[in-house]
Design a protein around this motif. Structure first.
Motif, mmCIF file in Angstrom:
data_model
loop_
_atom_site.group_PDB
_atom_site.id
_atom_site.type_symbol
_atom_site.label_atom_id
_atom_site.label_comp_id
_atom_site.label_asym_id
_atom_site.label_seq_id
_atom_site.Cartn_x
_atom_site.Cartn_y
_atom_site.Cartn_z
ATOM 1 N N ASP A 125 44.271 -10.929 -21.728
ATOM 2 C CA ASP A 125 43.527 -11.712 -20.743
ATOM 3 C C ASP A 125 43.333 -10.940 -19.445
ATOM 4 O O ASP A 125 42.293 -11.071 -18.783
ATOM 5 N N TYR A 126 44.319 -10.130 -19.077
ATOM 6 C CA TYR A 126 44.182 -9.319 -17.863
ATOM 7 C C TYR A 126 43.221 -8.153 -18.095
ATOM 8 O O TYR A 126 42.458 -7.785 -17.190
ATOM 9 N N LEU A 127 43.237 -7.599 -19.298
ATOM 10 C CA LEU A 127 42.280 -6.541 -19.624
ATOM 11 C C LEU A 127 40.849 -7.084 -19.546
ATOM 12 O O LEU A 127 39.924 -6.376 -19.124
ATOM 13 N N ARG A 128 40.669 -8.321 -19.964
ATOM 14 C CA ARG A 128 39.342 -8.943 -19.887
ATOM 15 C C ARG A 128 38.849 -9.016 -18.446
ATOM 16 O O ARG A 128 37.645 -8.914 -18.185
ATOM 17 N N MET A 129 39.777 -9.165 -17.514
ATOM 18 C CA MET A 129 39.431 -9.226 -16.094
ATOM 19 C C MET A 129 39.425 -7.851 -15.439
ATOM 20 O O MET A 129 39.169 -7.742 -14.239
ATOM 21 N N GLY A 130 39.749 -6.811 -16.217
ATOM 22 C CA GLY A 130 39.832 -5.468 -15.654
ATOM 23 C C GLY A 130 41.055 -5.279 -14.779
ATOM 24 O O GLY A 130 41.035 -4.466 -13.851
ATOM 25 N N GLU A 131 42.125 -6.010 -15.084
ATOM 26 C CA GLU A 131 43.343 -5.963 -14.285
ATOM 27 C C GLU A 131 44.513 -5.468 -15.125
ATOM 28 O O GLU A 131 44.508 -5.573 -16.355
ATOM 29 N N ALA A 132 45.502 -4.937 -14.434
ATOM 30 C CA ALA A 132 46.720 -4.519 -15.115
ATOM 31 C C ALA A 132 47.586 -5.734 -15.419
ATOM 32 O O ALA A 132 47.602 -6.701 -14.650
ATOM 33 N N MET A 133 48.280 -5.694 -16.535
ATOM 34 C CA MET A 133 49.185 -6.780 -16.880
ATOM 35 C C MET A 133 50.310 -6.846 -15.845
ATOM 36 O O MET A 133 50.926 -5.828 -15.513
ATOM 37 N N PRO A 134 50.629 -8.021 -15.315
ATOM 38 C CA PRO A 134 51.702 -8.129 -14.320
ATOM 39 C C PRO A 134 53.078 -7.957 -14.947
ATOM 40 O O PRO A 134 53.245 -8.062 -16.163
ATOM 41 N N GLU A 135 54.046 -7.709 -14.110
ATOM 42 C CA GLU A 135 55.424 -7.610 -14.579
ATOM 43 C C GLU A 135 55.838 -8.925 -15.227
ATOM 44 O O GLU A 135 55.574 -10.009 -14.703
ATOM 45 N N GLY A 136 56.460 -8.829 -16.388
ATOM 46 C CA GLY A 136 56.846 -10.022 -17.127
ATOM 47 C C GLY A 136 55.801 -10.494 -18.105
ATOM 48 O O GLY A 136 56.012 -11.495 -18.794
ATOM 49 N N GLY A 137 54.664 -9.780 -18.177
ATOM 50 C CA GLY A 137 53.617 -10.153 -19.113
ATOM 51 C C GLY A 137 53.936 -9.717 -20.528
ATOM 52 O O GLY A 137 54.926 -9.013 -20.781
ATOM 53 N N LYS A 138 53.089 -10.128 -21.463
ATOM 54 C CA LYS A 138 53.298 -9.827 -22.881
ATOM 55 C C LYS A 138 52.233 -8.845 -23.362
ATOM 56 O O LYS A 138 51.038 -9.160 -23.331
ATOM 57 N N PRO A 139 52.649 -7.657 -23.803
ATOM 58 C CA PRO A 139 51.678 -6.658 -24.256
ATOM 59 C C PRO A 139 50.998 -7.069 -25.559
ATOM 60 O O PRO A 139 51.418 -8.020 -26.232
ATOM 61 N N LEU A 140 49.962 -6.338 -25.905
ATOM 62 C CA LEU A 140 49.190 -6.650 -27.108
ATOM 63 C C LEU A 140 50.054 -6.667 -28.361
ATOM 64 O O LEU A 140 49.799 -7.421 -29.298
ATOM 65 N N SER A 141 51.094 -5.846 -28.384
ATOM 66 C CA SER A 141 51.939 -5.720 -29.579
ATOM 67 C C SER A 141 52.738 -6.983 -29.873
ATOM 68 O O SER A 141 53.237 -7.158 -30.990
ATOM 69 N N VAL A 142 52.867 -7.877 -28.897
ATOM 70 C CA VAL A 142 53.692 -9.070 -29.077
ATOM 71 C C VAL A 142 53.194 -9.923 -30.240
ATOM 72 O O VAL A 142 53.987 -10.453 -31.028
#
Length: 267
Positions: free
Chosen positions: A193-210
């Motif tokens: 969802d953050y990639l869709r916005m062109g943003e970096a995933m925040p700390e505590g987020g869940k990477p694509l591999s999850v």
């Protein structure tokens, strides 16, 4: 019905205040998954506490809270995770949708928000056809028997519980209806969802591999265990996939006999 774990006071209060602000009267049931927050005791809410945390994405507290609600005579239960919140007309729209369609399962659209609550976009994935998030369900008494399926989903599949539970709903062939106006506000931890916005995933987020790990874990199980899990939770698959799974299960059952026959033939 809200399961909660270790959310902050501020996050819990936003969740609860959104329930109290609904345009129709309702009761709020909060279930502490092993870590009860003392501030909840002072709220106008039903508060249940479980002795141990289950680490299953809120499935067990979700089941117990909903079953308790139906047992106390409620006609329907809406679900809201502790880090999310409702728009004031959410329940009114769900009730109207049920009355207009008679659907046993009603679902809502959602808007996506950052951890700080700021708006990102209206979600087009949560469409009531291919995917539904747990906070978007409104289950009537006709769907009550399906509530227990949340509690039967293994921990190894907890990260894809939304995908699995919606498939079990579809497999049960209950009438369902979807409200297209977003009335659920969802704090997203997902990198996509953050990639869709062109943003970096925040700390505590869940990477694509999850979301890949649960499928890998499930595929690693013996065929008979996979078959048993699917039967317990009513998780359907396409006919071709079922055929492959049944063949693998049959091969596993016949393998000991094949080995014995081979040894007898060589003696």
């Amino acid at each position: 019905m809200t399961p909660y774990y270790k959310e902050t006071d501020a996050v819990l209060r936003i969740c609860h205040d959104s329930v109290r602000a609904q345009s129709v009267p309702c009761s709020h049931i909060l279930v502490a998954d092993g870590f009860p927050n003392p501030i909840v005791a002072d709220w106008e809410a039903r508060h249940m506490t479980l002795p141990d945390g289950h680490r299953d994405g809120g499935n067990i507290p979700r089941v117990l809270g909903a079953i308790s609600a139906f047992n106390h005579g409620f006609d329907a239960v809406a679900f809201l995770d502790a880090d999310n919140w409702f728009q004031p007309d959410h329940l009114e729209r769900m009730i109207d949708l049920h009355l207009a369609t008679g659907a046993a399962v009603c679902t809502a659209s959602r808007s996506m928000h950052r951890f700080d609550g700021t708006f990102m976009f209206d979600d087009d994935k949560n469409d009531g056809r291919t995917h539904v998030n747990t906070s978007c369900y409104f289950l009537t008494r006709a769907a009550a028997p399906l509530v227990a399926r949340w509690g039967l989903i293994p921990r190894g599949l907890a990260d894809i519980v939304n995908t699995i539970y919606w498939q079990t709903i579809l497999g049960a062939r209950l009438d369902h209806a979807h409200q297209v106006t977003p009335t659920v506000c969802y704090r997203t931890p997902y990198e996509s969802d953050y990639l869709r916005m062109g943003e970096a995933m925040p700390e505590g987020g869940k990477p694509l591999s999850v979301t890949d790990r649960p499928f890998a874990w499930f595929r690693s199980l013996p065929a008979d265990e996979r078959m048993q899990i699917r039967r317990q939770i009513g998780w359907p698959v396409r006919r071709r996939s079922v055929a492959r799974l049944r063949l693998a299960w049959l091969a596993a059952r016949l393998r000991p006999f094949g080995g014995q026959s081979s040894r007898q033939g060589s003696s």
